[in-house]
Design a protein around this motif. Sequence first.
Motif, mmCIF file in Angstrom:
data_model
loop_
_atom_site.group_PDB
_atom_site.id
_atom_site.type_symbol
_atom_site.label_atom_id
_atom_site.label_comp_id
_atom_site.label_asym_id
_atom_site.label_seq_id
_atom_site.Cartn_x
_atom_site.Cartn_y
_atom_site.Cartn_z
ATOM 1 N N ASP A 271 -23.205 13.851 8.137
ATOM 2 C CA ASP A 271 -23.963 13.084 7.154
ATOM 3 C C ASP A 271 -23.920 13.689 5.758
ATOM 4 N N ASP A 272 -23.334 14.892 5.621
ATOM 5 C CA ASP A 272 -23.175 15.446 4.286
ATOM 6 C C ASP A 272 -21.795 15.143 3.727
ATOM 7 N N GLY A 273 -21.054 14.277 4.418
ATOM 8 C CA GLY A 273 -19.754 13.863 3.925
ATOM 9 C C GLY A 273 -18.608 14.750 4.391
ATOM 10 N N THR A 274 -18.900 15.812 5.109
ATOM 11 C CA THR A 274 -17.835 16.689 5.572
ATOM 12 C C THR A 274 -17.285 16.209 6.902
ATOM 13 N N GLN A 275 -16.142 16.747 7.284
ATOM 14 C CA GLN A 275 -15.592 16.451 8.597
ATOM 15 C C GLN A 275 -15.126 17.749 9.238
ATOM 16 N N ARG A 276 -14.969 17.698 10.555
ATOM 17 C CA ARG A 276 -14.637 18.916 11.274
ATOM 18 C C ARG A 276 -13.804 18.551 12.489
ATOM 19 N N ASP A 277 -12.821 19.381 12.784
ATOM 20 C CA ASP A 277 -12.020 19.190 13.991
ATOM 21 C C ASP A 277 -12.840 19.656 15.177
ATOM 22 N N VAL A 278 -13.254 18.719 16.005
ATOM 23 C CA VAL A 278 -14.091 19.072 17.160
ATOM 24 C C VAL A 278 -13.342 18.820 18.458
ATOM 25 N N THR A 279 -12.011 18.815 18.398
ATOM 26 C CA THR A 279 -11.225 18.572 19.614
ATOM 27 C C THR A 279 -11.600 19.572 20.702
ATOM 28 N N SER A 280 -11.749 20.822 20.298
ATOM 29 C CA SER A 280 -12.039 21.839 21.315
ATOM 30 C C SER A 280 -13.480 21.763 21.804
ATOM 31 N N LEU A 281 -14.302 20.954 21.147
ATOM 32 C CA LEU A 281 -15.705 20.807 21.557
ATOM 33 C C LEU A 281 -15.956 19.477 22.255
ATOM 34 N N SER A 282 -14.903 18.691 22.443
ATOM 35 C CA SER A 282 -15.083 17.348 22.997
ATOM 36 C C SER A 282 -14.718 17.308 24.478
ATOM 37 N N VAL A 283 -15.243 16.252 25.108
ATOM 38 C CA VAL A 283 -14.936 16.000 26.520
ATOM 39 C C VAL A 283 -13.985 14.818 26.573
ATOM 40 N N PHE A 284 -12.954 14.911 27.406
ATOM 41 C CA PHE A 284 -11.964 13.839 27.498
ATOM 42 C C PHE A 284 -11.946 13.263 28.906
ATOM 43 N N LEU A 285 -11.771 11.950 28.957
ATOM 44 C CA LEU A 285 -11.689 11.269 30.255
ATOM 45 C C LEU A 285 -10.663 10.152 30.157
ATOM 46 N N SER A 286 -9.995 9.874 31.256
ATOM 47 C CA SER A 286 -9.079 8.730 31.330
ATOM 48 C C SER A 286 -9.709 7.657 32.203
ATOM 49 N N ASN A 287 -9.553 6.395 31.803
ATOM 50 C CA ASN A 287 -10.120 5.338 32.648
ATOM 51 C C ASN A 287 -9.108 4.835 33.660
#
Lengths: 826, 816
Positions: A271-287
């Motif tokens: 919300d402060d306009g910044t962005q961040r690579d959060v790939t290593s903090l995300s959960v991934f799933l395949s349907n």
Amino acid sequence: MHVRYPTPTLLLCCLLQFVSVGHIVAIANEPTTRSSEKVRAEPLSINAYPESVEFQYPTDQQQILLQANFSDGSTHDVTSHATVTLSDPTVVATTESGLVAPVGKGETTLAFAWNGLECKVAVHVLGTDTPRPLRFRNDILPVFTRAGCNAGKCHGSASGKDGFRLSLYGFDPEGDYFRLTREASGRRINLSKPDDCLLVNKAVGRVPHTGGVCIQPGSKAYRKLVSWIALGAEPDPAATPLPVRIDVYPKRSVMSRPQQSQQMLVLAQYDDGTQRDVTSLSVFLSNNDATATVSADGQVTGTGPGTAFMLARFDQFTSGTAIVVRSGLNYPEPEFVPSNYIDELALARWRDLHVLPSELCSDEAFVRRLYLDTVGLLPTLEQRDAFVNDPATEKREALIEQLTNSPDFLEMWTMKLAEMLQIRRANGLSSKGLQLYDAWLREKVRAGMTFDKILLELIPASGSTFENPATSYYQTETTPQLLAENIAQAFLGTRIQCAQCHNHPFDRWTMDDYYGFAAFVSQVGYKQAKDPREITVYNLGTGSLQHPVAGREVRPKFLGGDVPQLDAGSDYREALAKWLTSPNNTAFANNIANVLWEHYTGKGIVDAVDDVRVSNPPSNPELLNALGKKLVEYEFDVRRLAQDILNSKTYQLETQSTAWNEWDDRNFSHARIRRLRAEVLLDCINQVTLGKDSLAGLPLGGRAIQVPDAQSNNYFLETFGRASRNTPCSCEVSTSPTLSQALHLMNGENTSGKIQSGGWISSLLADGREPLEIAESIYLACYSRKPLTEEREQMASRFERSEDVESDLSDLFWAVLNSNEFVFNH
Amino acid sequence: MTDSNYRSRSLATSATRLFCAVATIGAMMVGARALAESPSIEFFSPVVVERGQEVELKLEGAGFADARELVFYSEHLRCTSVEVLSEYELVAKVVVSDQCQLRNEPFRLLGRDGFSDLQTLRVTPFPVVLEQARRSREEALIIDSTNKTVLGTLEEGDYDRYSLELAAGALLTVEVEAVRLGSELLDTVLSITGPDGTVLQRVDDNPLFKQDPVASMRVPKAGRYTVELHESSYSGGSHSFYALHIGNFPAPRTVFPAGGRAGSKLLVNFVGGEQTNEQTLSQTVVLPDDGQGFQLFASSDAGSGPSSIPFRVSPFPNVLESEPNEGAMDRQIAAVAPIAFNGILQNAGDVDRFRLSASANENLRIEVFAQRVGSAADTLLSVLDETGELLARNDDWGSHDSRLDFEVPWTGEFIVEITDKLAAGSSDSVYRIEVTPVQSSVTAFLPRPDRLSQSSQTLAVAQGNRSLARIGVRRELVDGEAQVLFENLPSGVHASPVFIPADQFWGLALLQADESSELTGNLASVVANGSIGETRLQGGFEQIVDLVAESADQLFIGISLDKLPVAVTPPIPFAVHLDPPKTSLPASGSLTLRVRVERTAEFAGPIRVELPFLPPWVIGEPHIVIPAGESEGLFRLEAREQVQPRVWPIVAVASVDMLSASDDAEKLQALKGREVASELVELTIDNAPAAGRFETMAGEQGETLQVVCYLSASGELPERMTATLDGLPNRVSAEPIEIRNSDKQIQFTLQLQADAPLGVFEKVVCRLSGELRGWQVSYQVAADSRLQINAPGTLARGEDGRVLSRLEALRQKQQQ
């Protein structure tokens, strides 16, 4: 009543006949090349994700993805194959895998090159030397989510696990912080021994832990967690930037064959306009693991032809990427000439997938399919003959026009709507109230009122359930929560139930969304009306819902939309109805279009039709959007959209699949074999046997599709999967075959009994018709086709030595009614 | 004896006289028939009869063998003969006078064993035509256009059609009676189809006749019109009767004003019906001085319809609304109660206000009549002060009509405001607000054991015997004792007045039939008397009979009756007596009552006796059986400690015990379900006459203990009594001790066996039993005393041998 059973000979005859019904059994043909093989696809361009990078902290890193686009529409992950040139190496450094990290301050450009193609990424490193501060919500909570600690089966369950509860997937960060740091007398963490406290010891398995080892000692997650505790496990400062959405890259990936891979990238926007690579903090799933799998780090690998959706979850946000995996065969150009926009968009999808459609179905198959789909009855002998023998080239269009303008078309549509409105006996809704409610809907539809207009009357309905039966909608369910869930599911195709207790784990809906939407129906008042069976529904003008976590009053908020300005005392439901049915609300139009599409093809473009969510994307989004737009253009006149669908070649394809589409069950490259729904099957049995049923709420001989009460006792309808309408779920209509159904058709009065009581065979015999002629009539009436030569020979042989022709014909009739070819639409 | 509100008015009948009567009936037991139950009517037809005609009603049901007559509550209907065709069928001739009102007339069938359940017979002004058989369901019956009442039946999946030829502009009116017939919930839907097959009207419910549809229209063109009727869910059955009044009579939807002053001449406007374009049909009516039974009909050249319009006749004047009356009230002159405000909530959001002048402390009832007079309005009633500040409000009271009891806070003017709950409005939304001082009233009724049932709503008394009835009173602004009197009982039947204490709403009534009384039945009158201070107040009897209901909460049609059916039935060969107790029943004590039965020589069966109405907190056996050959039985009553000292009437009720009468079961079937009652006797509940206290009772397994109970007497006790210890655990015993009432302590010897259970037992009690004035009595003292049993060697005792408490034991241990 005496019931006769078929003789073994005829039974065998019928069983043989089942086997011979080739056109309802999908048989894969050998693939054929219809045109010259295409030349190998050429790379056209490469794209980099993200297009620009801004580093706030020297400890940050950013993954860059490079995706190549080929002339055949396929894509390839070329990140590790491209070369990179830095305009200023003192600003950032890169790795072979595309990881970029700041080494200085300033701006620079990364120039990527692969196979003669180039693209650039602008990088800006801000002037700060302090490392990124560890924050509970942005850094620690994702550790728990990724490690699975707050999953539903672990501490995220409603009652927690082994005395420790976290909010499901971290929907309540403040609560989680409290439980970690304050609950249980604060014994879960130890500020003086960060790496030897209960929380860490459990996570790494140093002490007995039901969940086993969730975080490896020494890992990045471990270090982050221990550091946060060592720094005092402070609550997040008020100025902590909060994530507002995530973006997942690439947006789309088309693998030309299985075993190709594609890395995913997740960027969080704050919300402060910044962005961040959060790939290593995300959960991934395949349907769909049969098409593609995804690793914990976001590496997607194709496993077989088809489509899949890769879901990424970070914080309270869920997004994803569509993956197409082609078969790898040389794909010939389809010889399919579209007849309308539906065909064009279907063809585009087939091309994308390297699928070839099946052939168009025969006239005999078409006329039966069309009658069953549009009016819920079989074509009569006369109707069938008139169509099949019509030499006109546009006879299909003419028949579609005729049937979609018949009253029975509206009766079928009314049945669908009644299921969406859940018209049934519930919560004291009396038989009369139900009858009036059903009649109200039926009259509206018959009068040509479109569904949006119906909802504009129904949702803000006030008055007594007898005088304004639309108010019965508020009697079948009476709590704001259930009403909101039903409105979302039935009219928007969205299931928000999960968000009542926690943020939706596979969609974007939060508890704020849920209660905001439910607040629209939080001021519905009830009063006993004049008749003891009647209630009065009215707008209380006061009252609100409270958020169960925050405890605050929730203002009405459109689902996925705005918080409208509503006057105190006004009927919130009016605003809801207007927003819901607005032509700008694509979710509504798409949902109705999808329901219609599912009715005619047996599968929704979003499937199930009421399960629209981020992680269940449409199989052909362009087609779905086009149908929705058309529906809006047609002012929600479903007849016209139905005509579009029915006139498409896509609808008119054979059920028989080929090697080019045998794996496809979502892209409509061949028609589906569908068991008739319970009501239609009963009507068809009555139609061909001349039988009459006394159905609850209808005069003698009424049609099953008109039965008002979905919960009235009717063994046949219940056995064959009639929707009970207890929920708006499309899954309530079951067309799955069961042993009970088979036994009921074999032994129940609906076949043998009606064959006799209807007297069709005896009347034909009395008219002097020959047995084979009558047998042919049975075939034509039930299958809309003549007997095959083999079938005719077997029957002729039987009739020649028959001692009781009427009995044998009745047995034949019984066997036909018990056949799959009769029970299925194909 | 303690003070009591109850005053005994027991019957003076002597047991000897009663037994003589019983002794004479032996021969009547010979040839006993099947079940001795009052008749029940399953259905009858026709359900509608024409006024001024003699008709034959065919009834089907059970218990018809000795049916005597149909008893109508109205004097204008008379049963002239009953021909019993079988136990289950009979034909009755009924004469309907031409003065008979047009409405449902209640009646019962009087049989040998009493009155049947209630049925209603509809009286119509039109000739009655029976629905005839049709060749197919689709076929319409052809009828002419004159006023008539067609009787039909709707079966499952059925729809009935009637076809009639009409000239252009002719009036066609159809009114259905189905639910209103009071038989079942046959909720019909009516439609009228024109010559070209177009549905011109489809009618379901309406405010006036509720579930019964009514339609009226001037037909647009000449031709054949079809009237179709079906049940709203296409359900029905062979007894689903309906009456279709069809013709050209006026059928207004409502009337304004909906009431007027008794004895006045009033112009009323009928809304709707023939005047489908909201024209009104005006009519001047003369209201009777006594509003009872007044029926209002809209009349035209074609006569009047079969159903009256609900209309209030009141002893006070009307105020008619004058719009606009929702804002400034300056133009209105304040009215004074009693007064009736009349108006129509014409438009959506309409607010009507009336000015009312009242004095401080006046208690005014402001009651709306809207739904009850066929209005479409669902009213919301408010009282405001002159500034518009809300003082009181009511939405619903009993129905959807509003009612307020308004205690006037100061002398001045107030505003009575009425709106529609849903802010709706229409020409049908007529209302009438009656403002009257709150009236006191007392009304008698029979308490019903079950809702939505007709059980126990008639009385029957056997010749030469007694029967018991529970009679209730509803009081409004009446305090103190109420008295209920019975009048016009069948010849030879007597009943003493029933006195109902101020804190009770029902009392016990005994009806006694002389031996020579005639086997007949009457609709008796019941008078209820009450008082407000010194002012005496008299009221009548009102019994609500439920006729059509779907579930416990859903009553559709009921009827209010002002007479109590009482029948004299054949003798019963036994009588029962309850001996008046000579001592009181003390709290925490017991008393044994004796009942005696007298049998005729021919009857020797077992008799079941129960005491159906015991005082609160008094318990006893549900019933006892006095076997064949015996004539006495005992009821042991026990009083809980919560009982309040008071005198209560109690009574014994006896019937044949069919369970133990296996040998004579068939023979005794005629007596099944028939009951006789004893005299009413007084039972005095008193405080306990003695109290007791044990010293600590504690011992070790295998020990013999001496325990003492200290007595203190406060009332009369038997001179000699046996003291026992009750509530001891297993393997612990104490011998009874004989004592005198002057003894102050009782010493028991407790034997604790070696394997006596360990622990603390808290329900030990000392029971004193003896005989007082010839009656067995017993008293509990020292209730809930504790006995502690320890293992050998574990009980701590002091130097004096006293058992120590836990704290004392710990201290002792510490000291050691």
